[in-house]
Design an enzyme around this catalytic site. Structure first.
Site, PDB file in Angstrom:
ATOM      1  CB  ALA A 152      70.766  50.000 -33.205  1.00 18.96           C
ATOM      2  N   GLY A 160      61.059  86.541 -17.277  1.00 14.74           N
ATOM      3  CA  GLY A 160      61.174  87.102 -17.953  1.00 14.74           C
ATOM      4  C   GLY A 160      62.826  87.351 -18.242  1.00 14.74           C
ATOM      5  CD  GLU A 215      64.797  54.806 -19.182  1.00 15.82           C
ATOM      6  OE1 GLU A 215      63.744  53.871 -18.968  1.00 15.82           O
ATOM      7  OE2 GLU A 215      65.544  55.237 -18.433  1.00 15.82           O
ATOM      8  CB  THR A 239      62.273  59.638 -29.716  1.00 15.98           C
ATOM      9  OG1 THR A 239      61.461  59.288 -30.155  1.00 15.98           O
ATOM     10  CG2 THR A 239      63.718  59.343 -29.929  1.00 15.98           C
TER      11      THR A 239
END
Ligand SMILES: Cc1cc2nc3c(=O)[nH]c(=O)nc-3n(C[C@H](O)[C@H](O)[C@H](O)COP(=O)(O)OP(=O)(O)OC[C@H]3O[C@@H](n4cnc5c(N)ncnc54)[C@H](O)[C@@H]3O)c2cc1C
Length: 368
Positions: free
Chosen positions: A119, A329, A353, A355
């Protein structure tokens, strides 16, 4: 003044340890000590409970400045707010006194336990159960991805009290680390924010007094979502701080690094990149501070604004830190320089919190 004070503290006491905290994936104890010593570890706690009583904007500035130095450390003030806000928003006066006072003193930290293995985005699909037994509730289940698990003394835990009602059958509780039946999984091995412990929380027949319920039975999910409306802004602040740290580092670097006989800062292609980075950061900052003001006032469009700030600022953090690596770089790609850490740290702000896909769902449902 607050920003200057936090920045000086972060530069002196937090920044010097940021690389080691990341490299060794260890809890930033130096940061916690420095934040507690300066009363910056949980600034949102109201004065009546011994806290600093900072408003939402001041809290955001603290988190932003700590994140500019070390993203892992910024999860101390951020998650102390996330974990404790359900109590402040919906808890009884007794619960507030009992749990906010040690938090304000720096004697205890607070975590927030909503997510589970199955979940995540669909948080209402949680399986952790709380069953009433006389004057007690008995909790069983697994919470996953819990920030500061094991370090925190207190945990706001969302659990199902009535499985027939989905989100309206979820209640919130304060669980203590010392409660019998509470234990923790091994720390997750992560891409970034390696100094912030993320662990599972196991609840095995944890029997707690019924007065540890936050608000009424069945209101826990609503409290959890209301909390996120306010705290997504703190994730925006974290993202903002990471991005600012990367820009500041890159800005200094391009003046020192010479190629073709001159500092690379003299090349317009480099200047344009820096200009874009600064522009995006400033846009994210304005959105975040405006959302913080809405959080403080409790404006009706807070849900949209909080999601927008979090989504925008975290996307900016990812872009800006990636560009900072580019500006250094090959050196940017190594751990000898801080920008690759900042790039790895930035990624999580697009995930937790909710997506950024979930933020877009939230915004679409609450269009202004
Ligand atoms: C380092 C870390 C710290 C965390 N700290 C905490 C914490 O302290 N407390 C806590 O409760 N949780 C915490 N979390 C959990 C975090 O909030 C979840 O990981 C997040 O909500 C996503 O859930 P999930 O990982 O199960 O992904 P899933 O929900 O499985 O999502 C997988 C992908 O599917 C996408 N997706 C899912 N549903 C939809 C949809 N309807 N539409 C479009 N796209 C969709 C998602 O955007 C994502 O890209 C933390 C996570 C991490 C990694």
């Amino acid at each position: 003044m607050l920003r200057d004070a936090v920045r000086s503290l972060a530069e002196a006491k937090i920044s010097p340890h940021a690389a080691a905290v990341d490299e060794e994936a260890r809890f930033p104890q130096e940061a916690l000590d420095a934040l507690v010593a300066n009363d910056l570890h949980a600034v949102h706690v109201p004065e009546q409970y011994g806290g600093a009583g900072a408003d939402a904007l001041a809290t955001v500035i603290v988190i932003e400045e700590v994140a500019r130095a070390c993203a892992s450390s910024s999860l101390i003030p951020a998650v102390n707010k996330l974990g404790s806000l359900p109590v402040l928003l919906s808890g009884s006066e007794d619960l507030k006194k009992r749990y906010m006072t040690p938090l304000a003193k720096g004697d205890a930290m607070f975590s927030y336990c909503l997510s589970e293995p199955d979940a995540g985005s669909d948080a209402a699909g949680m399986k952790t159960k709380a069953v009433r037994d006389g004057d007690h509730y008995v909790l069983n289940g697994v919470k996953r991805w819990i920030t500061n698990a094991g370090v925190s003394e207190y945990y706001t835990v969302m659990a199902v009290t009535d499985p027939t009602k989905r989100s309206k059958g979820i209640s919130a509780f304060v669980v203590e680390k010392s409660d019998e039946g509470v234990s923790f999984g091994a720390p997750e091995k992560k891409l970034g924010i390696k100094g912030s412990p993320t662990r599972e929380v196991y609840l095995d027949n944890v029997r707690i007094p019924a007065d540890r319920m936050i608000g009424e039975e069945g209101t826990g999910f609503a409290t959890a979502m209301k909390t996120l409306d306010h705290t997504r802004i703190t994730i925006a602040a974290q993202a903002l701080g990471i991005a600012q740290g990367a820009l500041d580092y890159a800005k200094g670097y391009v003046q020192e690094r010479k190629q073709f006989g001159k500092p690379i800062a003299d090349f317009q292609g480099v200047q344009f990149m820096l200009a874009d980075m600064a522009m995006k950061i400033e846009a994210a900052r304005q959105l975040t501070y405006a959302a913080a003001a809405k959080s403080e006032r409790g404006d009706s469009d807070l849900t949209f604004q909080g999601a927008a700030a979090k989504c925008f600022a975290s996307d900016v953090a990812m872009e800006v830190t990636t560009d900072a690596v580019q500006l250094l770089g090959g050196y940017g790609y190594t751990r000898d320089y801080p920008v690759e850490r900042m790039m790895r740290d930035a990624k999580i702000t697009q995930i937790y919190e909710g997506t950024n896909q979930v933020q877009r769902i939230v915004m679409a449902r609450n269009l202004p």
